[in-house]
Design an enzyme around this catalytic site. Structure first.
Site, PDB file in Angstrom:
ATOM      1  N   LYS A   9      39.675  51.139  37.115  1.00 21.92           N
ATOM      2  CA  LYS A   9      38.620  52.153  37.194  1.00 21.92           C
ATOM      3  C   LYS A   9      39.066  53.469  36.552  1.00 21.92           C
ATOM      4  O   LYS A   9      38.248  54.216  36.015  1.00 21.92           O
ATOM      5  CB  LYS A   9      38.193  52.382  38.642  1.00 21.92           C
ATOM      6  CG  LYS A   9      37.041  51.484  39.050  1.00 21.92           C
ATOM      7  CD  LYS A   9      37.441  50.069  39.360  1.00 21.92           C
ATOM      8  CE  LYS A   9      36.894  49.003  38.494  1.00 21.92           C
ATOM      9  NZ  LYS A   9      37.306  47.646  38.871  1.00 21.92           N
ATOM     10  N   HIS A  41      15.310  64.246  47.393  1.00 26.10           N
ATOM     11  CA  HIS A  41      14.742  64.271  46.045  1.00 26.10           C
ATOM     12  C   HIS A  41      15.446  65.350  45.225  1.00 26.10           C
ATOM     13  O   HIS A  41      15.676  66.434  45.749  1.00 26.10           O
ATOM     14  CB  HIS A  41      13.239  64.572  46.122  1.00 26.10           C
ATOM     15  CG  HIS A  41      12.595  64.681  44.777  1.00 26.10           C
ATOM     16  ND1 HIS A  41      12.349  63.576  43.986  1.00 26.10           N
ATOM     17  CD2 HIS A  41      12.179  65.768  44.061  1.00 26.10           C
ATOM     18  CE1 HIS A  41      11.786  63.971  42.851  1.00 26.10           C
ATOM     19  NE2 HIS A  41      11.677  65.296  42.874  1.00 26.10           N
ATOM     20  N   GLY A  86      36.203  35.193  28.712  1.00 27.03           N
ATOM     21  CA  GLY A  86      35.617  35.342  30.039  1.00 27.03           C
ATOM     22  C   GLY A  86      34.803  36.620  30.123  1.00 27.03           C
ATOM     23  O   GLY A  86      35.319  37.710  29.838  1.00 27.03           O
TER      24      GLY A  86
HETATM   25  P1  FAD Z   1      47.050  41.206  46.548  1.00 29.76           P
HETATM   26  O1  FAD Z   1      46.443  42.532  46.298  1.00 29.76           O
HETATM   27  O2  FAD Z   1      47.227  40.285  45.403  1.00 29.76           O
HETATM   28  O3  FAD Z   1      48.452  41.490  47.237  1.00 29.76           O
HETATM   29  C1  FAD Z   1      49.360  40.487  47.526  1.00 29.76           C
HETATM   30  C2  FAD Z   1      50.737  41.095  47.609  1.00 29.76           C
HETATM   31  O4  FAD Z   1      51.632  40.141  48.138  1.00 29.76           O
HETATM   32  C3  FAD Z   1      51.292  41.518  46.248  1.00 29.76           C
HETATM   33  O5  FAD Z   1      51.692  42.863  46.300  1.00 29.76           O
HETATM   34  C4  FAD Z   1      52.486  40.585  46.036  1.00 29.76           C
HETATM   35  O6  FAD Z   1      53.556  41.220  45.352  1.00 29.76           O
HETATM   36  C5  FAD Z   1      52.866  40.252  47.482  1.00 29.76           C
HETATM   37  N1  FAD Z   1      53.555  38.969  47.626  1.00 29.76           N
HETATM   38  C6  FAD Z   1      53.102  37.739  47.279  1.00 29.76           C
HETATM   39  N2  FAD Z   1      54.006  36.796  47.612  1.00 29.76           N
HETATM   40  C7  FAD Z   1      55.052  37.441  48.170  1.00 29.76           C
HETATM   41  C8  FAD Z   1      56.296  37.004  48.714  1.00 29.76           C
HETATM   42  N3  FAD Z   1      56.642  35.722  48.744  1.00 29.76           N
HETATM   43  N4  FAD Z   1      57.133  37.944  49.196  1.00 29.76           N
HETATM   44  C9  FAD Z   1      56.799  39.261  49.179  1.00 29.76           C
HETATM   45  N5  FAD Z   1      55.641  39.722  48.699  1.00 29.76           N
HETATM   46  C10 FAD Z   1      54.776  38.824  48.199  1.00 29.76           C
HETATM   47  N6  FAD Z   1      38.461  44.116  43.892  1.00 29.76           N
HETATM   48  C11 FAD Z   1      37.510  44.975  44.312  1.00 29.76           C
HETATM   49  O7  FAD Z   1      37.074  44.875  45.460  1.00 29.76           O
HETATM   50  N7  FAD Z   1      37.054  45.985  43.501  1.00 29.76           N
HETATM   51  C12 FAD Z   1      37.509  46.150  42.235  1.00 29.76           C
HETATM   52  O8  FAD Z   1      37.076  47.071  41.531  1.00 29.76           O
HETATM   53  C13 FAD Z   1      38.494  45.247  41.759  1.00 29.76           C
HETATM   54  N8  FAD Z   1      38.996  45.380  40.520  1.00 29.76           N
HETATM   55  C14 FAD Z   1      39.959  44.513  40.088  1.00 29.76           C
HETATM   56  C15 FAD Z   1      40.448  44.668  38.787  1.00 29.76           C
HETATM   57  C16 FAD Z   1      41.412  43.820  38.316  1.00 29.76           C
HETATM   58  C17 FAD Z   1      41.939  43.999  36.906  1.00 29.76           C
HETATM   59  C18 FAD Z   1      41.925  42.796  39.162  1.00 29.76           C
HETATM   60  C19 FAD Z   1      43.013  41.872  38.667  1.00 29.76           C
HETATM   61  C20 FAD Z   1      41.461  42.628  40.443  1.00 29.76           C
HETATM   62  C21 FAD Z   1      40.453  43.490  40.916  1.00 29.76           C
HETATM   63  N9  FAD Z   1      39.930  43.357  42.209  1.00 29.76           N
HETATM   64  C22 FAD Z   1      38.959  44.227  42.632  1.00 29.76           C
HETATM   65  C23 FAD Z   1      40.392  42.301  43.138  1.00 29.76           C
HETATM   66  C24 FAD Z   1      41.411  42.859  44.145  1.00 29.76           C
HETATM   67  O9  FAD Z   1      42.492  43.415  43.432  1.00 29.76           O
HETATM   68  C25 FAD Z   1      41.893  41.753  45.069  1.00 29.76           C
HETATM   69  O10 FAD Z   1      40.786  41.140  45.692  1.00 29.76           O
HETATM   70  C26 FAD Z   1      42.808  42.311  46.166  1.00 29.76           C
HETATM   71  O11 FAD Z   1      43.922  42.958  45.604  1.00 29.76           O
HETATM   72  C27 FAD Z   1      43.266  41.191  47.106  1.00 29.76           C
HETATM   73  O12 FAD Z   1      44.113  41.712  48.072  1.00 29.76           O
HETATM   74  P2  FAD Z   1      45.226  40.800  48.800  1.00 29.76           P
HETATM   75  O13 FAD Z   1      45.872  41.690  49.786  1.00 29.76           O
HETATM   76  O14 FAD Z   1      44.626  39.539  49.242  1.00 29.76           O
HETATM   77  O15 FAD Z   1      46.244  40.390  47.644  1.00 29.76           O
HETATM   78  P1  NAD Z   2      35.522  35.930  37.085  1.00 28.73           P
HETATM   79  O1  NAD Z   2      35.486  34.749  37.934  1.00 28.73           O
HETATM   80  O2  NAD Z   2      34.759  37.156  37.500  1.00 28.73           O
HETATM   81  O3  NAD Z   2      34.996  35.567  35.627  1.00 28.73           O
HETATM   82  C1  NAD Z   2      35.584  34.556  34.853  1.00 28.73           C
HETATM   83  C2  NAD Z   2      34.647  34.234  33.698  1.00 28.73           C
HETATM   84  O4  NAD Z   2      35.334  33.418  32.779  1.00 28.73           O
HETATM   85  C3  NAD Z   2      33.394  33.468  34.146  1.00 28.73           C
HETATM   86  O5  NAD Z   2      32.266  34.117  33.624  1.00 28.73           O
HETATM   87  C4  NAD Z   2      33.607  32.078  33.567  1.00 28.73           C
HETATM   88  O6  NAD Z   2      32.396  31.442  33.218  1.00 28.73           O
HETATM   89  C5  NAD Z   2      34.457  32.392  32.339  1.00 28.73           C
HETATM   90  N1  NAD Z   2      35.299  31.285  31.853  1.00 28.73           N
HETATM   91  C6  NAD Z   2      36.047  30.428  32.582  1.00 28.73           C
HETATM   92  N2  NAD Z   2      36.732  29.582  31.761  1.00 28.73           N
HETATM   93  C7  NAD Z   2      36.414  29.935  30.493  1.00 28.73           C
HETATM   94  C8  NAD Z   2      36.804  29.459  29.208  1.00 28.73           C
HETATM   95  N3  NAD Z   2      37.657  28.459  29.073  1.00 28.73           N
HETATM   96  N4  NAD Z   2      36.289  30.052  28.100  1.00 28.73           N
HETATM   97  C9  NAD Z   2      35.411  31.087  28.231  1.00 28.73           C
HETATM   98  N5  NAD Z   2      35.011  31.578  29.432  1.00 28.73           N
HETATM   99  C10 NAD Z   2      35.505  31.012  30.533  1.00 28.73           C
HETATM  100  O7  NAD Z   2      37.071  36.266  36.886  1.00 28.73           O
HETATM  101  P2  NAD Z   2      37.837  37.555  36.321  1.00 28.73           P
HETATM  102  O8  NAD Z   2      36.944  38.401  35.486  1.00 28.73           O
HETATM  103  O9  NAD Z   2      39.106  37.038  35.751  1.00 28.73           O
HETATM  104  O10 NAD Z   2      38.183  38.364  37.632  1.00 28.73           O
HETATM  105  C11 NAD Z   2      38.955  37.741  38.671  1.00 28.73           C
HETATM  106  C12 NAD Z   2      38.519  38.209  40.020  1.00 28.73           C
HETATM  107  O11 NAD Z   2      38.989  39.532  40.245  1.00 28.73           O
HETATM  108  C13 NAD Z   2      37.003  38.302  40.180  1.00 28.73           C
HETATM  109  O12 NAD Z   2      36.412  37.087  40.543  1.00 28.73           O
HETATM  110  C14 NAD Z   2      36.880  39.300  41.283  1.00 28.73           C
HETATM  111  O13 NAD Z   2      37.042  38.638  42.495  1.00 28.73           O
HETATM  112  C15 NAD Z   2      38.051  40.234  41.038  1.00 28.73           C
HETATM  113  N6  NAD Z   2      37.605  41.464  40.323  1.00 28.73           N
HETATM  114  C16 NAD Z   2      36.662  42.255  40.912  1.00 28.73           C
HETATM  115  C17 NAD Z   2      36.232  43.397  40.282  1.00 28.73           C
HETATM  116  C18 NAD Z   2      35.201  44.261  40.954  1.00 28.73           C
HETATM  117  O14 NAD Z   2      35.000  44.079  42.162  1.00 28.73           O
HETATM  118  N7  NAD Z   2      34.556  45.179  40.256  1.00 28.73           N
HETATM  119  C19 NAD Z   2      36.741  43.769  39.038  1.00 28.73           C
HETATM  120  C20 NAD Z   2      37.692  42.930  38.456  1.00 28.73           C
HETATM  121  C21 NAD Z   2      38.119  41.782  39.115  1.00 28.73           C
END
Ligand code: FAD
Ligand code: NAD
Length: 461
Positions: free
Chosen positions: A52, A440, A182
């Protein structure tokens, strides 16, 4: 080698794990949090927050570029420049501030952070390999919160030009040509952000529309936003591999070459279920995820799981809500994780919000549905913000008007997620939303008008 006894051991310090640990601390439960990188997990370090931050910088830059060519309200500026290294450094600074914020919240609540890789030896014991040796933690309760990792495509393993979102958030420069595989959350959000920062972006999506988990009406304005920023979108297309400096794509009209300096693969995430001893616990699974009940209990007594490792939607606020629930349950409170409303937001331009059921989902669930839609083109505030493309849509039961779902697409609608979620949680009827005096001029008036429209009483359309 130290032996540590705890009431609660949390494995993983992301939003699921750190919230569980803070809440366990509130309850006075002796808690140890094991994290092998930095607290905050994917979300804080390489997910929600840094993405973000880049999206905001990209928005500002693209706006400045647009203003250099003039504006309908008389503003023009000189041509802007983007120092991308400073953008990334600014983003890293925000992440670092939040990292230390989370660490001090944990400390303040009496949580011991053990930095190292945890391996569960059984349902009560965890070996933690730290920089200075191995410790053993024995706990009455274990909360698994190991999160998820980016999915890889067989023909496009990560490395070199092929990157995941993690590398995309820390690139040395804006790539000249970026191919994105994707068009889900990450592909749409980061693809658009890099296009706004000057990259020539092509998004390759296997489905027949972008953001396929949202309905077609909702994503149409997002597609127009991508088009407006010159993002090329290939639908019904699959990435087939790399050929020199090009991504090979199997498209409906045959194999195509998409020249690219970087290829961002964003085709979903997989739960982290390997490498920390899951096989010793023999927990019930649900597909690739750990099966949990509404208290976040796994099939083994005293072992709990929260966050991405437990299933969809893989969102930070779901993980946090589960984290809070599980700590309350361990402390003896009667609680359940209620997944009726987990709002979702796509931070594109325009943004998308969904809370509860879409009209089609509501109908498929057997409801007779009343739908009201109000376009931002008829909302004064949207006009003053140059954000007329989009709408708010509400679906309610036809018999008693109880709201089942609310969606919106439009500039700045992410912040409306709170109102939408609250309305559904509180069991609002169309009359409740329609009868609430909305300030508003605000975008929120479109929410009220959508409800009025569902009742056949819209005032401004
Ligand atoms: P994680 O955040 O993955 O945390 C797991 C932690 O466990 C990690 O720090 C890892 O290092 C640790 N860990 C794992 N195994 C071990 C081990 N054996 N020993 C010690 N530590 C360990 N979600 C939203 O709601 N809004 C968003 O805008 C959004 N944007 C995203 C953008 C991107 C680019 C990505 C990749 C994801 C985004 N997400 C978003 C998804 C969100 O990041 C995840 O849903 C969330 O972080 C999940 O939380 P979690 O605690 O389950 O796992
Ligand atoms: P996603 O599941 O949102 O989207 C994956 C996309 O890839 C789908 O549209 C699917 O049809 C496409 N796809 C799959 N295989 C493909 C292929 N071989 N060739 C072309 N297209 C293909 O997954 P993501 O964008 O990687 O994000 C992962 C997760 O992280 C999300 O599902 C979400 O839970 C979380 N996330 C959330 C936010 C948010 O809340 N704003 C932002 C980023 C990530």
């Amino acid at each position: 080698m130290a032996e540590i006894a705890a009431k609660v051991l949390v494995l993983g310090g992301g939003p699921g794990g750190y919230v569980a640990a803070i809440r366990a601390g509130h309850h006075g439960l002796g808690t140890v949090l094991v994290e092998d990188t930095k607290v905050g997990g994917t979300c804080l370090n390489v997910g929600c927050i840094p993405s973000k931050a880049l999206i905001h910088a990209a928005d500002e830059y693209a706006l400045a570029v647009a203003r250099a060519a003039g504006s309908p309200f008389g503003l023009s500026t000189g041509a802007p420049a983007l120092d991308f290294a400073r953008t990334v450094a600014w983003k890293d600074g925000l992440v670092a501030r939040l990292n230390s914020g989370v660490a001090s919240l944990l400390k303040k609540n009496g949580v011991k952070i053990l930095r190292g890789r945890g391996t569960l030896l059984d349902g009560k014991t965890c070996r933690v390999d730290t920089d200075v040796g191995a410790d053993t933690v024995r706990a009455e309760h274990v909360v698994i919160a190991t999160g998820s990792r980016a999915a890889e495509l067989p023909g496009l393993p990560f490395g070199g030009a092929v990157i995941s979102s993690t590398e995309a958030l820390s690139l040395p420069e804006v790539p000249r040509r970026l191919a994105v595989v994707g068009a889900g959350y990450i592909g749409a959000e980061l693809g658009l952000a890099f296009a706004k920062m000057g990259a020539a972006v092509t998004i390759v999506e296997a489905a027949d529309r972008i953001l396929p988990s949202y309905d077609a009406d909702l994503v149409r304005p997002v597609r127009r936003g991508l088009d407006a920023h010159g993002v090329a979108v290939m639908l019904d297309a699959r990435a087939a591999g790399l050929d020199g400096g090009a991504l090979l794509v199997d498209a409906p009209d045959g194999r195509r070459r998409v020249p690219a300096d970087r290829v961002l693969v964003a085709v979903g995430r997989r739960p982290k279920t390997a490498g920390w001893g899951l096989e010793r616990l023999d927990l019930d699974m649900e597909g690739p995820f750990i099966r949990v009940d509404e208290r976040c209990a796994t099939s083994m007594r005293g072992v709990w799981a929260v966050g991405d490792v437990t299933g969809e939607p893989m969102l930070a606020h779901r993980a946090m809500a589960q984290g809070e629930t599980v700590a309350d349950v361990i402390a003896g409170r009667r609680r359940a994780f209620d997944r009726r409303v987990i709002p979702s937001v796509v931070f594109t331009d325009p943004e998308v919000v969904s809370a509860g059921l879409s009209p089609a989902e509501a109908a498929a669930a057997g409801h007779e549905v009343k739908v009201g839609l109000f376009p931002f083109a008829a909302n004064g505030r949207a006009m003053t913000l140059e954000g007329e493309d989009g709408f708010v849509r509400i679906a309610a039961r036809a018999d008693n008007h109880v709201v089942l779902g609310i969606q919106a697409v439009g500039r700045g609608v992410a912040e409306m997620a709170a109102a939408f979620g609250l309305a559904i949680e509180m069991g609002a009827r169309l009359e409740d939303v329609a009868g609430t005096v909305h300030a508003h001029p605000t975008l929120g008036e479109a929410f009220q008008e959508a409800s009025l429209r569902a009742l056949g009483e819209a005032l401004h359309i």
